[in-house]
Enzyme design. Structure first.
Site, short mmCIF file in Angstrom:
data_model
loop_
_atom_site.label_atom_id
_atom_site.label_comp_id
_atom_site.label_asym_id
_atom_site.label_seq_id
_atom_site.Cartn_x
_atom_site.Cartn_y
_atom_site.Cartn_z
N ASP A 80 -23.25 -21.46 -19.22
CA ASP A 80 -23.87 -21.90 -17.97
C ASP A 80 -25.39 -21.86 -18.10
O ASP A 80 -25.96 -20.91 -18.66
CB ASP A 80 -23.41 -20.99 -16.82
CG ASP A 80 -23.64 -21.62 -15.46
OD1 ASP A 80 -22.67 -21.93 -14.76
OD2 ASP A 80 -24.83 -21.81 -15.10
N ILE A 81 -26.04 -22.89 -17.57
CA ILE A 81 -27.51 -22.98 -17.70
C ILE A 81 -28.22 -21.93 -16.83
O ILE A 81 -29.35 -21.53 -17.13
CB ILE A 81 -27.98 -24.41 -17.36
CG1 ILE A 81 -29.31 -24.74 -18.01
CG2 ILE A 81 -28.01 -24.66 -15.86
CD1 ILE A 81 -29.65 -26.22 -18.00
N ASN A 140 -14.56 -22.69 -8.22
CA ASN A 140 -15.01 -23.11 -6.89
C ASN A 140 -14.45 -24.52 -6.64
O ASN A 140 -14.55 -25.39 -7.50
CB ASN A 140 -16.54 -23.12 -6.84
CG ASN A 140 -17.13 -21.74 -7.03
OD1 ASN A 140 -16.53 -20.74 -6.65
ND2 ASN A 140 -18.29 -21.67 -7.67
N GLY A 199 -17.93 -23.73 -2.43
CA GLY A 199 -19.16 -23.51 -3.18
C GLY A 199 -19.29 -24.35 -4.43
O GLY A 199 -20.17 -24.12 -5.25
N GLN A 200 -18.43 -25.37 -4.59
CA GLN A 200 -18.52 -26.20 -5.78
C GLN A 200 -19.74 -27.11 -5.70
O GLN A 200 -19.98 -27.76 -4.67
CB GLN A 200 -17.25 -27.06 -5.93
CG GLN A 200 -17.22 -27.85 -7.23
CD GLN A 200 -15.91 -28.63 -7.41
OE1 GLN A 200 -15.07 -28.67 -6.52
NE2 GLN A 200 -15.78 -29.26 -8.56
N HIS A 213 -14.18 -27.00 -13.39
CA HIS A 213 -14.64 -26.02 -14.37
C HIS A 213 -14.19 -24.63 -13.97
O HIS A 213 -14.14 -24.27 -12.79
CB HIS A 213 -16.16 -26.06 -14.54
CG HIS A 213 -16.94 -26.03 -13.26
ND1 HIS A 213 -17.09 -27.14 -12.45
CD2 HIS A 213 -17.60 -25.02 -12.64
CE1 HIS A 213 -17.81 -26.81 -11.40
NE2 HIS A 213 -18.13 -25.53 -11.48
N LEU A 214 -13.88 -23.87 -15.00
CA LEU A 214 -13.50 -22.46 -14.84
C LEU A 214 -14.66 -21.61 -15.32
O LEU A 214 -15.06 -21.71 -16.49
CB LEU A 214 -12.23 -22.19 -15.68
CG LEU A 214 -11.78 -20.75 -15.84
CD1 LEU A 214 -11.35 -20.14 -14.51
CD2 LEU A 214 -10.61 -20.67 -16.84
N HIS A 215 -15.22 -20.81 -14.40
CA HIS A 215 -16.28 -19.88 -14.80
C HIS A 215 -15.61 -18.65 -15.43
O HIS A 215 -14.63 -18.12 -14.89
CB HIS A 215 -17.06 -19.38 -13.58
CG HIS A 215 -17.83 -20.42 -12.83
ND1 HIS A 215 -19.20 -20.57 -12.97
CD2 HIS A 215 -17.45 -21.34 -11.92
CE1 HIS A 215 -19.62 -21.54 -12.16
NE2 HIS A 215 -18.57 -22.02 -11.51
P1 5GP Z 1 -20.12 -24.65 -9.31
O1 5GP Z 1 -21.09 -24.12 -8.30
O2 5GP Z 1 -19.92 -26.14 -9.16
O3 5GP Z 1 -18.83 -23.89 -9.38
O4 5GP Z 1 -20.77 -24.37 -10.72
C1 5GP Z 1 -21.58 -25.27 -11.39
C2 5GP Z 1 -22.24 -24.50 -12.49
O5 5GP Z 1 -22.79 -25.43 -13.40
C3 5GP Z 1 -23.39 -23.61 -11.99
O6 5GP Z 1 -23.12 -22.26 -12.35
C4 5GP Z 1 -24.61 -24.17 -12.71
O7 5GP Z 1 -25.51 -23.17 -13.14
C5 5GP Z 1 -24.00 -24.91 -13.90
N1 5GP Z 1 -24.79 -26.06 -14.33
C6 5GP Z 1 -25.34 -27.01 -13.54
N2 5GP Z 1 -25.97 -27.94 -14.30
C7 5GP Z 1 -25.81 -27.54 -15.60
C8 5GP Z 1 -26.26 -28.09 -16.84
O8 5GP Z 1 -26.91 -29.13 -16.93
N3 5GP Z 1 -25.90 -27.41 -17.97
C9 5GP Z 1 -25.17 -26.25 -17.92
N4 5GP Z 1 -24.89 -25.67 -19.08
N5 5GP Z 1 -24.74 -25.72 -16.76
C10 5GP Z 1 -25.07 -26.35 -15.61
#
Ligand code: 5GP
Ligand code: ZN
Length: 112
Positions: free
Chosen positions: A30-31, A86, A92-93, A99-101
């Site tokens: 994750d970035i 999410n 919170g998505q 995606h699975l964190h």
């Molecule tokens: P969500 O909130 O949709 O469950 O999670 C999206 C995740 O994607 C966030 O934790 C965010 O930091 C990560 N993310 C968003 N843009 C990028 C990107 O360009 N590269 C990477 N590696 N992660 C990203």
């Protein structure tokens, strides 16, 4: 989904720090990590969220879940980890590609 951020990562149009890749899934860091280790497991084929999954995604979802403990251990999370999916704005998505964190490490993970 040509304009999807994670599809662009799958195609290599946006760089990512990859941790694992095969025909079906990609794992990258994750970035904006919320823990010392924070991985994202995604299917390579676009599906917007868990809410859009159908019976045809059953084995893929099982595979993703079963990968989590293995990846966690490979990244040094030998004391446990957290998984999170999410779903939708109300969940919170923010990126609408399933995606699975998988995250953990550090002193203490916040209690839900
Ligand atoms: P969500 O909130 O949709 O469950 O999670 C999206 C995740 O994607 C966030 O934790 C965010 O930091 C990560 N993310 C968003 N843009 C990028 C990107 O360009 N590269 C990477 N590696 N992660 C990203
Ligand atoms: Zn996508």
């Amino acid at each position: 989904m040509t304009d999807c951020l994670f599809c662009k990562i799958v195609r290599g149009e946006i760089p990512s720090k990859k941790a694992y890749e095969d025909d079906e899934v990609l794992v990258f860091h994750d970035i904006h990590p919320i823990a010392p280790v924070h991985l994202l497991l995604i299917p390579k084929a676009h599906v917007a969220s868990l809410g859009e999954c159908t019976a045809e995604h059953q084995s893929l979802l099982g595979k993703m879940l079963l990968m989590a403990p293995k990846l966690a251990l490979e990244h040094g999370l030998d004391n446990g980890f957290r998984t999170m999916i999410n779903t939708g704005p109300g969940g919170g998505q923010e990126v609408f590609h399933l995606h699975l964190h998988v995250f953990g490490g550090g002193d203490r993970i916040p209690k839900l």
